[in-house]
Design a protein around this motif. Structure first.
Motif, PDB file in Angstrom:
ATOM      1  N   GLN A   1       0.384  -1.125   0.216  1.00  0.00           N
ATOM      2  CA  GLN A   1       0.326  -0.241   0.109  1.00  0.00           C
ATOM      3  C   GLN A   1       0.681   1.273   0.069  1.00  0.00           C
ATOM      4  O   GLN A   1       0.324   2.298  -0.662  1.00  0.00           O
ATOM      5  N   ASN A   2       2.247   1.290   0.213  1.00  0.00           N
ATOM      6  CA  ASN A   2       2.791   2.221   0.870  1.00  0.00           C
ATOM      7  C   ASN A   2       3.863   2.439   0.006  1.00  0.00           C
ATOM      8  O   ASN A   2       4.194   3.902  -0.426  1.00  0.00           O
ATOM      9  N   HIS A   3       3.481   1.217  -0.600  1.00  0.00           N
ATOM     10  CA  HIS A   3       5.422   1.763  -2.231  1.00  0.00           C
ATOM     11  C   HIS A   3       4.702   0.902  -3.081  1.00  0.00           C
ATOM     12  O   HIS A   3       5.662   1.318  -3.874  1.00  0.00           O
ATOM     13  N   ASP A   4       3.174   0.760  -3.620  1.00  0.00           N
ATOM     14  CA  ASP A   4       2.276   0.752  -4.731  1.00  0.00           C
ATOM     15  C   ASP A   4       3.377  -0.363  -5.764  1.00  0.00           C
ATOM     16  O   ASP A   4       3.575  -0.363  -6.445  1.00  0.00           O
ATOM     17  N   SER A   5       3.366  -1.566  -4.674  1.00  0.00           N
ATOM     18  CA  SER A   5       4.592  -2.816  -5.600  1.00  0.00           C
ATOM     19  C   SER A   5       3.024  -3.447  -5.115  1.00  0.00           C
ATOM     20  O   SER A   5       2.382  -3.403  -5.358  1.00  0.00           O
ATOM     21  N   GLU A   6       3.750  -4.949  -6.189  1.00  0.00           N
ATOM     22  CA  GLU A   6       2.519  -6.137  -6.059  1.00  0.00           C
ATOM     23  C   GLU A   6       3.260  -7.101  -5.945  1.00  0.00           C
ATOM     24  O   GLU A   6       3.626  -8.114  -6.822  1.00  0.00           O
TER      25      GLU A   6
END
Length: 265
Positions: free
Chosen positions: A92-97
């Protein structure tokens, strides 16, 4: 002419040898873990993987952000050190998957005591030490609720605070203590809610001093193996997951940690 033909044949032979050598090279799989128990478990998995022809490099970290950052940027292939809520928060905080492909180990918070051997034996007005940081304090209060000692306001989850205690039948007195000092507090209080990392570092024995442990499905107790979303079906990574959950790993946990860290599978 014969010299040219020989040179050409030699070049083809060398190329064939080179290409053959390349095809025999084993790709190194990098798995990130924090120093300590998590890295020890990955080392065990790496030894098992070597027997199957899979080359694993264990990359150790001393902080909790770098293993996920390395996985997200591609410098790592997998990591094993965190629970699902932490992974969700990082995404959520790093826009990662990043996704979990399976469970690895359990690191359960527990209620420990040197004075009683079950939660029912806690007297009215007993002093209970809990961590003074928000995340672990909320976790401790949920644990106390699961143990039947208190009830909390609806839907507060891990954000619970002492102000959310709705009922406290035994009029327990809560003492907020720095998490690392909770094991030492047992000499002064009746019981304490302690995370497994401090149980291990202090030498406490869950089977002797643990009077109530988190559920084996508690979200903050279950550690997961994580990969990038696009790699979740990678057959090599799936095979490594199987090694994380193998009988050899189960035996390693028992032999190495003697009940403090358990299989989550």
């Amino acid at each position: 002419m014969k010299i040219k033909q020989l040179s050409a044949s030699l070049a083809i032979l060398l190329a064939a040898v080179f290409l053959s050598g390349c095809s025999d090279q084993t790709e190194t799989i990098k798995i990130g873990a924090t120093v300590g128990p998590h890295a020890q478990v990955v080392e065990s998995v790496a030894e098992q993987a070597k027997e199957e022809g899979i080359d694993v490099e264990v990359v150790e970290f001393s902080d909790y952000i770098s293993p996920n950052a390395g996985l997200a940027d591609g410098s790592l292939d997998l990591n094993s050190y965190q629970h699902q809520p932490f992974l969700d928060n990082f995404n959520q905080n790093h826009d990662s998957e990043l996704v979990a492909i399976g469970r690895s180990i359990l690191m359960r918070m527990g209620i420990y005591s040197d004075k009683v051997d079950k939660v029912e034996a806690l007297a009215n007005g007993a002093q209970i030490a809990i961590p003074n940081d928000p995340t672990n304090a909320g976790r401790a209060l949920l644990l106390l609720e699961d143990a039947g000692l208190i009830t909390l306001a609806d839907n507060v989850g891990f954000k619970a605070t002492l102000q959310d205690v709705q009922s406290n039948p035994k009029q327990l007195e809560f003492v907020e203590v720095e998490a690392a000092q909770l094991p030492r507090s047992l000499q002064d209080v009746d019981a304490a809610a302690i995370t497994m990392n401090y149980v291990m570092s202090s030498g406490l024995d869950p089977s002797e001093q643990g009077i109530f442990l988190e559920s084996k499905d508690a979200p903050l107790a279950v550690m997961v193996v994580a990969v990038r979303k696009d790699d979740q079906d990678n057959p090599t990574y799936q095979r490594l997951l199987a090694l994380f959950q193998s009988d050899k790993t189960r035996q390693f946990l028992q032999d190495t940690f003697n009940g403090t860290i358990e299989p989550a599978f």
